[in-house]
Design an enzyme around this catalytic site. Structure first.
Site, mmCIF file in Angstrom:
data_model
loop_
_atom_site.group_PDB
_atom_site.id
_atom_site.type_symbol
_atom_site.label_atom_id
_atom_site.label_comp_id
_atom_site.label_asym_id
_atom_site.label_seq_id
_atom_site.Cartn_x
_atom_site.Cartn_y
_atom_site.Cartn_z
ATOM 1 N N SER A 100 24.731 37.094 38.519
ATOM 2 C CA SER A 100 24.163 37.299 37.732
ATOM 3 C C SER A 100 22.581 37.887 37.302
ATOM 4 O O SER A 100 21.927 37.664 38.348
ATOM 5 C CB SER A 100 23.502 35.390 37.859
ATOM 6 O OG SER A 100 24.607 34.289 37.486
ATOM 7 N N LYS A 175 23.993 35.587 29.709
ATOM 8 C CA LYS A 175 24.197 34.611 31.097
ATOM 9 C C LYS A 175 22.943 33.883 31.637
ATOM 10 O O LYS A 175 22.907 32.891 31.599
ATOM 11 C CB LYS A 175 24.758 35.718 32.531
ATOM 12 C CG LYS A 175 24.342 34.740 33.452
ATOM 13 C CD LYS A 175 25.684 33.651 33.776
ATOM 14 C CE LYS A 175 25.261 33.086 34.758
ATOM 15 N NZ LYS A 175 25.727 32.104 35.028
ATOM 16 N N LYS A 244 15.941 31.906 39.402
ATOM 17 C CA LYS A 244 15.813 33.160 38.809
ATOM 18 C C LYS A 244 16.341 33.751 37.665
ATOM 19 O O LYS A 244 15.791 34.637 36.665
ATOM 20 C CB LYS A 244 16.848 34.150 40.041
ATOM 21 C CG LYS A 244 17.447 35.622 40.271
ATOM 22 C CD LYS A 244 18.771 35.734 39.690
ATOM 23 C CE LYS A 244 19.604 34.903 40.363
ATOM 24 N NZ LYS A 244 21.175 35.045 39.840
#
Ligand code: NAD
Length: 293
Positions: A100, A175, A244
């Site tokens: 990711s 994503k 994150k």
């Protein structure tokens, strides 16, 4: 083009079951992780070779999969070191970043790799460890159509829903946005359950109502009973990674100059939870943190 050799770099919670599914599909895998014994079970499946470095894994591979923590690690691996991974690749090789990562970094990586005659796809995944194990991940792909076609068979060995969403970086953008939406749901459910409990309502019953009502989401369906109310807090997706992802989404939305108030709030809560919980805490432990507050 026949794929003779796939390199798989990053054999962590997700990487191991994903590489295992490639091996089960008859694809030869040369794997590398900083942890020298990561995924010992891979040794017993198909044609698996453990490389001594990322560069050794990638040399001679048609396709190189990265399943690493974030863009910082991906960028360092691709461009730093002597030789850097990008320099060690055979001409025409395709790098598929399934981590990711940050969409802006991915766009840059695609351009820099193209200058070296190398292909790039961003192909992050959703579904968690469970769906990595059963090969039913959702995979969103950014990059050129030719690369997508070339990687499709490999992606199909790991995922069920594979959608080409746009040019380089688009997969990573989608994503991050998906995980922001998912994190918002998780935080909202955590706060709601704790407030209901304070009022004297059993959280199990609250979640039962949510699942039969419009409050239903991925957290209520898959996380509340298994990982929150059970007190296990071990879904396999770290809170640091969720934070994150929300940071990436906040940066992306802010960069697009579209409204960003809610994502900033979500980021602030995720950051405070990460700071308030033990290092390495699972993302479902946000519920524990809200409860403790
Ligand atoms: P993880 O921390 O379990 O695995 C990452 C692996 O990368 C570790 O084994 C680590 O040793 C290795 N690594 C780090 N730097 C390296 C380097 N320079 N060279 C080689 N190996 C290196 O993380 P994970 O949960 O497997 O997640 C991987 C990626 O997938 C992350 O970007 C995460 O956000 C994403 N993701 C995770 C989940 C999940 O449920 N865990 C779901 C979807 C997406």
């Amino acid at each position: 083009m026949a794929l003779n050799q796939v390199a798989f770099i990053g054999l962590g919670r997700m990487g191991v079951p994903m590489a295992a599914n490639l091996l089960r599909a008859g694809i030869a895998v040369r794997g590398f992780d900083l942890a020298p014994n990561a995924g010992p079970e891979l040794e017993t499946l198909g044609t698996f070779t453990r490389a001594a470095s990322a560069v050794e894994a990638a040399r001679g591979s048609d396709l190189v999969i990265l399943m690493l923590p974030d863009s910082k690690v991906v960028d360092a691996l691709l461009w730093q070191g002597a030789p850097a991974l990008a320099q060690a690749l055979d001409p025409g090789a395709l790098v598929v970043d399934m981590s990711s990562s940050d969409p802006m970094h991915s766009r840059d990586n695609a351009a820099r790799l193209a200058d070296l005659g190398l292909g790039f796809l961003d192909a992050p995944v959703s579904g968690g460890v469970k769906r990595a194990v059963d090969g039913s991940l959702s995979i969103m792909v950014g990059g050129e159509a030719a690369g997508f076609e070339r990687a499709t068979a490999v992606l199909q060995a790991m995922g069920k829903t594979i959608i080409h969403v746009g040019s380089a970086g688009a997969g990573h953008a989608v994503k991050a946005l998906n995980n922001y939406v998912s994190a918002s749901g998780l935080i909202a459910v955590s706060e709601a359950l704790v407030a209901a409990e304070a009022f004297g309502i059993a959280p199990q019953l609250v979640n039962k109502v949510f699942n039969a009502s419009t409050g239903k989401n991925n957290t209520t369906e898959h996380k509340v009973e298994n990982f929150m109310l059970s007190g296990r807090y071990d879904s396999g997706f770290a809170l640091s990674l969720m934070r994150k992802d929300v940071q990436t989404a906040a940066d992306f939305i802010t960069g697009m100059q579209t409204p960003n108030e809610f994502v900033q709030k979500c980021l602030a809560v995720a950051t405070a939870a990460e700071q308030g919980l033990e290092p390495g805490a699972d993302h479902t432990a946000v519920h524990k943190w809200v409860r403790r507050k």
